[in-house]
Design a protein around this motif. Sequence first.
Motif, PDB file in Angstrom:
ATOM      1  N   UNK A 482      -0.790 -40.505  27.695  1.00 31.48           N
ATOM      2  CA  UNK A 482      -1.372 -40.983  28.779  1.00 31.48           C
ATOM      3  C   UNK A 482      -1.099 -42.759  28.523  1.00 31.48           C
ATOM      4  N   UNK A 483      -1.011 -43.202  27.289  1.00 30.44           N
ATOM      5  CA  UNK A 483      -0.897 -44.512  27.240  1.00 30.44           C
ATOM      6  C   UNK A 483       0.423 -44.901  27.540  1.00 30.44           C
ATOM      7  N   UNK A 485       2.363 -43.372  29.839  1.00 34.80           N
ATOM      8  CA  UNK A 485       2.586 -43.144  31.233  1.00 34.80           C
ATOM      9  C   UNK A 485       1.975 -44.518  31.893  1.00 34.80           C
ATOM     10  N   UNK A 486       0.881 -44.807  31.294  1.00 36.75           N
ATOM     11  CA  UNK A 486       0.481 -46.265  31.758  1.00 36.75           C
ATOM     12  C   UNK A 486       1.362 -47.324  31.479  1.00 36.75           C
TER      13      UNK A 486
ATOM     14  N   UNK B  23      -5.252 -46.517  20.780  1.00 37.34           N
ATOM     15  CA  UNK B  23      -5.194 -45.385  21.774  1.00 37.34           C
ATOM     16  C   UNK B  23      -6.081 -45.919  22.907  1.00 37.34           C
ATOM     17  N   UNK B  26      -4.600 -49.048  24.827  1.00 34.86           N
ATOM     18  CA  UNK B  26      -3.533 -48.755  25.506  1.00 34.86           C
ATOM     19  C   UNK B  26      -3.625 -48.064  26.837  1.00 34.86           C
ATOM     20  N   UNK B  27      -4.786 -47.256  26.672  1.00 32.84           N
ATOM     21  CA  UNK B  27      -5.149 -46.450  28.178  1.00 32.84           C
ATOM     22  C   UNK B  27      -5.772 -47.406  29.182  1.00 32.84           C
ATOM     23  N   UNK B  28      -6.453 -48.519  28.550  1.00 35.13           N
ATOM     24  CA  UNK B  28      -6.819 -49.681  29.500  1.00 35.13           C
ATOM     25  C   UNK B  28      -8.332 -49.961  29.050  1.00 35.13           C
ATOM     26  N   UNK B 402      -2.805 -45.104  39.301  1.00 30.89           N
ATOM     27  CA  UNK B 402      -2.543 -44.848  37.654  1.00 30.89           C
ATOM     28  C   UNK B 402      -2.021 -43.290  38.002  1.00 30.89           C
TER      29      UNK B 402
END
Lengths: 591, 409
Positions: A482-483, A485-486, B23, B26-28, B402
């Motif tokens: 997911x990271x 893909x972001x 993690x 990086x996902x936001x 997203x």
Amino acid sequence: MKKAVLFCTCCGTISATLPPDRLRDALGARLLSAYGKEGPQPACEEFYACSMLCRREESEAALNSVLASGAEAVLAAGCSLSARGFETMKFLGGSTLAEWADIREACAWIHEDAPDGALRKAADILCMGLAALERRAAVAEKPPPCDFPTGEVLVIGGGPAGLACAGALGKMGVRAVLAERRAALGGMLTQLGLLFPRFISGPELAEELIRDVKHIGVQVLPKTTVSGVQPVPGGYRAVLNGKNGEEERRFDAVVLAAGALPVLPRGLYRYGELTGVLSQLELETSLGRVESGQKEALALPRQAVFLQCVAARDENNPYCSAVCCPTSLKNAIRLRSLRPDGSVTVVHRNIATPGKHLEALYRRATASGVLLRSHDPAVTPECLGTERVEGLRFRDALNGEDTVLPADAVVCSTPLKPLPDTLKLAGSLGLRTDGMGFACAREPVQPVSPSGAGIFICGAARWPATVEHCLEQGRAAAAKAAAYMRGIGSCSGDSRCLPVVPQTFWELMPDSACRLPSAEVNGEKCSRCGRCAAVCPYGACFLPEDAGMRVDARKCARCGSCAAVCPTGAASLPGETVAVLRARIKEALSR
Amino acid sequence: MPDTKQAVLVVGAGVAGMQAALDLANFGRRVHLVEQDSHLGGQTLRLDKVYPTDHCAFCPVWTHAFACREHPRITVLTGTRFKGLRRGPEGDIALLEKAARLIDGDKCVFCGKCMEVCPRKALLGRAPDLPWDPAQPPVPWLDAGRCDACGKCGPACPAGAIDAARQTETFEIAVGDCIFAGGFQEPRPAPAPEFGGHTHPDILTAMAFETLIAEYNAVPGEKLRCPSDGRPVENLAFIQCAGARDRRFLSHCSAVCCMHAAKQASWLKRRQPDLDIAVFYTDLRTPGKGQEAYMKTAEKLGVRFVRRRPGLAAPVDGPSGKGIALRHEINARVATTLADIVVLNGGLACCPCPEEAAEAGAHPCGFCSEPADIANSVIQAGSAAALICGRQTGKDASSPAYRGSGGRP
């Protein structure tokens, strides 16, 4: 280009050895002696001394005053990058080209006793920095080429790891496509009646995971095998064989969760020859039948012996499969409670139940009356009997005596082994496999991320794992995917001012604004020899049929292999390029 | 939108905590990474090498620490203790305590002037038990035992970073979620008193032994010497499960010690092949990736693995020799063996997640939730991060930008 030097006296600890005015003169003399008055010298118009450059206010003030004087590039000289340099570079990097020179740890401090030599060395260091700055400015800045992403992740394998991964991806808002070679999802879960250590039902857990995956909108492709995955610019192209026949589809990332299957004890311990020599799955099935009331408990063995490490930890399968000991203990406990009149013995080499929960399972087994005997692997145990198994002979490891245990069932505990297809898939993805056929990532700190960008592995395809570990690994791989893909949505950034740091660092921050651009190939110089594609460990170099070499910015990890092998000098890394390094070295030797 | 309103609190910055923070970020998500030590890296930083690769631990840990510090969405709070988590009206409130530090790391320029003026040499370039300075940017390390608060360092500091009057600060932050990665500790006093842990310099815990034999402490060609009197070591004994898998002390298996012993033994054997090394074990556990092969290599190097658990370890100095005597019972006969150094392995206690934090919904991960080596800790951390990210965004909450190509032109 007009350049300026920002000289930090570090509250006097640098200027004690290198007084600013003397250093400025030394630098001027050095430049003059190397280039004469006329030549193309890395000139320096501005020399600005300040006392604490690492303070934001001070560095910003200094930067503003040199910019006001017309300088376009700045060389900052102070402590080492690992002290305050990196921090300070961030203050300086915003508006201009910047370069860092270490004259504190590398010069002023270690040459305190020889100030004249220190001055010459500092002048050398500054000149090298100015040369690099000049060269760096000449490197054209281009945004990295990024292909249009599909926004989809392919998860290969619908077992516990694949289901957990696809479900987690869905919940994180990433579109996942789950390919499963069988008609039903669930993998090994459907065959396991109860799971250790919590004794929950395998099929029920599978149902829950499948419900999750379907509810969240994961596209499930049952009866679909993935016959190959090739890296293509911007992602991966997978060949799917499903109900619509062969189909090619592009994905941004791939998660390998293809699992593994238990080895059948064929030809070992008279399996298939004597009744009562069972595989673990056969016992699991009959235990399940008794528990669900389809069968009488009396049909279960009365004197059961579990034999561990069958076809494992030997020459053919030189590994411990991690799941067999807890599985045997779990089934031994079930057997004890279903047939309290019987006896259960586990004959093992070492009981491998690490951690809190599995060790508790071990204690629970011994408390419920399961006997544990360790055998000497130097002497192969033997199943005794004609037609029906009557006993197991083995050498006891503790007292060294040969022992015969009476038994009406010997359960062979065999290891998990990856499918041959997995090996092929791993090969087509460019994944390394170990001698046993399991896919490799970067142990121990990046256990689910192999070196290729956008590829992740989890579950028993990586290494035999308990169901709980499979779920954890699936979710961990989902977090990374997911990271990623972001990150591929925002991978451009200004890199000119950042010093060289290990490429793994950039991988840890896939979407960081300071991500460095990929390697690039100069199409005019490229001779299409293909050496860079052959050497690239990340599958990032592509040779299109009609054009020069291309680099996939998403996969490139800036290792520099392409630049190293390129015979024409067409491949290079922006930022700290060969050209910049060469300029530094040339400058150092120019005096 | 993956960016939810509130930040995630990650307690503990060992490998698990750092991975979880990365993690999440990086996902936001915004992350507060809280560490009670002055540096990131946790126990892994004290390891000289890691199995099964035999690489040094520094590089991967450093890269992780570096990425955490530089990440635009991670706030690193070192020298800060997690005091509790409670449910507030609009989310959880974490209570944190920032320890009083003599030197303010944000102001310090590491010029070394305080070290020069300190009359008792209480300020050093780095902590003596670590091979390098893990704090970034570096800050002089204070030996609190030596400092007599004479106050000479304060005026000497050109950056105004030293303030002896600084007090411990307690503060609260609002957090959306919490990950607890407290790691492990070696209990003191040592859990199994019969092995004499912490009573004799030649009876060492595994982590202390790691420092003793670390590559950076080793002089090439020099033999390993006893910490007590400096005589060369001939026999070395590892006692596995010392205090662990023992109902009196720690009932769990610490999961890392078999491989840890194999690692230390095999690299000592490589350095000094004439050393006699015996590993006394209960069950040799090598279920992880590449571990069985690693153990086989150790056996080939000549490390003796003996299935036996000694009953007693005590120092002796008599006619039969000097060293640590190990008493075994083998088939009802008592035997004694002598070793120069005894390493007590196992007995790593999990630092449990505080109960009220767990009730408030903190996700434990890493060694504190289930004994795990580096690989498994990192996996647990990733899993916890995925659960949090998944729960917050959900399918419906995710933005088209997203969800792949929809947001791209």
